[in-house]
Design a protein around this motif. Structure first.
Motif, PDB file in Angstrom:
ATOM      1  N   PHE A   2      -2.581  -2.472   5.229  1.00  0.00           N
ATOM      2  CA  PHE A   2      -1.638  -3.390   5.873  1.00  0.00           C
ATOM      3  C   PHE A   2      -0.313  -2.425   6.293  1.00  0.00           C
ATOM      4  N   TYR A  27       1.255  -0.244   4.363  1.00  0.00           N
ATOM      5  CA  TYR A  27       1.886   0.265   3.190  1.00  0.00           C
ATOM      6  C   TYR A  27       1.288   1.633   2.755  1.00  0.00           C
ATOM      7  N   THR A  38       2.003   1.818  -4.672  1.00  0.00           N
ATOM      8  CA  THR A  38       2.131   1.665  -3.304  1.00  0.00           C
ATOM      9  C   THR A  38       3.641   1.793  -3.034  1.00  0.00           C
ATOM     10  N   ASN A  65      -4.791  -3.755   0.300  1.00  0.00           N
ATOM     11  CA  ASN A  65      -3.929  -2.508   0.896  1.00  0.00           C
ATOM     12  C   ASN A  65      -4.312  -1.521   0.252  1.00  0.00           C
ATOM     13  N   TYR A  66      -4.498  -1.596  -1.065  1.00  0.00           N
ATOM     14  CA  TYR A  66      -4.726  -0.412  -2.001  1.00  0.00           C
ATOM     15  C   TYR A  66      -5.981   0.063  -2.054  1.00  0.00           C
ATOM     16  N   GLY A 104      -2.411   2.476   3.925  1.00  0.00           N
ATOM     17  CA  GLY A 104      -2.984   1.145   3.326  1.00  0.00           C
ATOM     18  C   GLY A 104      -3.551   0.541   4.506  1.00  0.00           C
ATOM     19  N   ALA A 143      -7.299   1.492   1.728  1.00  0.00           N
ATOM     20  CA  ALA A 143      -6.607   2.588   2.158  1.00  0.00           C
ATOM     21  C   ALA A 143      -7.482   3.544   2.941  1.00  0.00           C
TER      22      ALA A 143
END
Length: 190
Positions: free
Chosen positions: A175, A177, A35, A92-93, A173, A96
């Motif tokens: 969120f 990121y 990230t 997040n990851y 992502g 994505a």
């Protein structure tokens, strides 16, 4: 202590909480490696969530741990912060969006290998060296100056030269990121 009393005791809850915290911290760290974000931002968000929820969990933590109020508060805040960090980075990851993917160029700055020793188990509690193996890494620098060390297979390590340009796909992502996938996995010209 019988098994029935063991499963009723608070030691099972403490063990489950410790395992959950270890899994969450490991998942958060593993996803953070892929990230584009400074380590401080998700940690601060997690500490804020830990402070807010930890205050509400102070009394259950006192009953569960049998600690003084300030120590139970510290345990509750740190537990919630670790779990929040793992959830933040993992969601997040894994969530994505590949629809807004972009191509990122990175320059190979350095390449290096580490030698590790394989062990074999001989008897109860004994392990002996069974040979050596190498793990290969390339250090890349992205356009914004971010440096990353990426583990690569031996064939990629041998074919890579210093100063070469590698292409990666960066996805947005959940969120916000940016998450990078290694190497370029989809055609962006479509």
């Amino acid at each position: 202590m019988t098994w029935r009393n063991f499963f009723r005791s608070r030691s099972v809850a403490m063990l489950a909480a410790a395992l959950l915290a270890i899994v969450a911290a490991s998942a958060g760290y593993a996803c953070h490696q892929r990230t584009f974000v400074s380590w401080s931002e998700p940690v601060l968000w997690s500490l804020a969530a830990g402070g807010a929820v930890g205050l509400a969990l102070r009394r259950p933590a006192m009953r569960l741990t049998a600690l003084r109020p300030w120590a139970a508060l510290a345990v509750a805040i740190s537990f919630v912060a670790v779990v929040a960090y793992g959830l933040l980075m993992s969601v997040n990851y894994f969530c994505a969006s590949s629809e807004c993917a972009s191509d990122i160029k990175a320059v190979v700055i350095d390449k290096y290998s580490e030698e590790h020793t394989r062990t074999r188990r001989a008897a109860r509690g004994r392990a002996y060296p069974a040979g050596k193996y190498n793990v290969y890494y390339i250090r890349i620098e992205f356009d914004d100056g971010t440096l990353r060390d990426i583990q690569v297979p031996a064939a990629t390590y041998a074919a890579t030269r210093r100063g070469a340009v590698k292409h990666f796909v960066a996805e947005s992502g959940f969120f916000g990121y940016k998450v990078f996938k290694s190497p370029k996995t989809r055609d962006l010209s479509k």
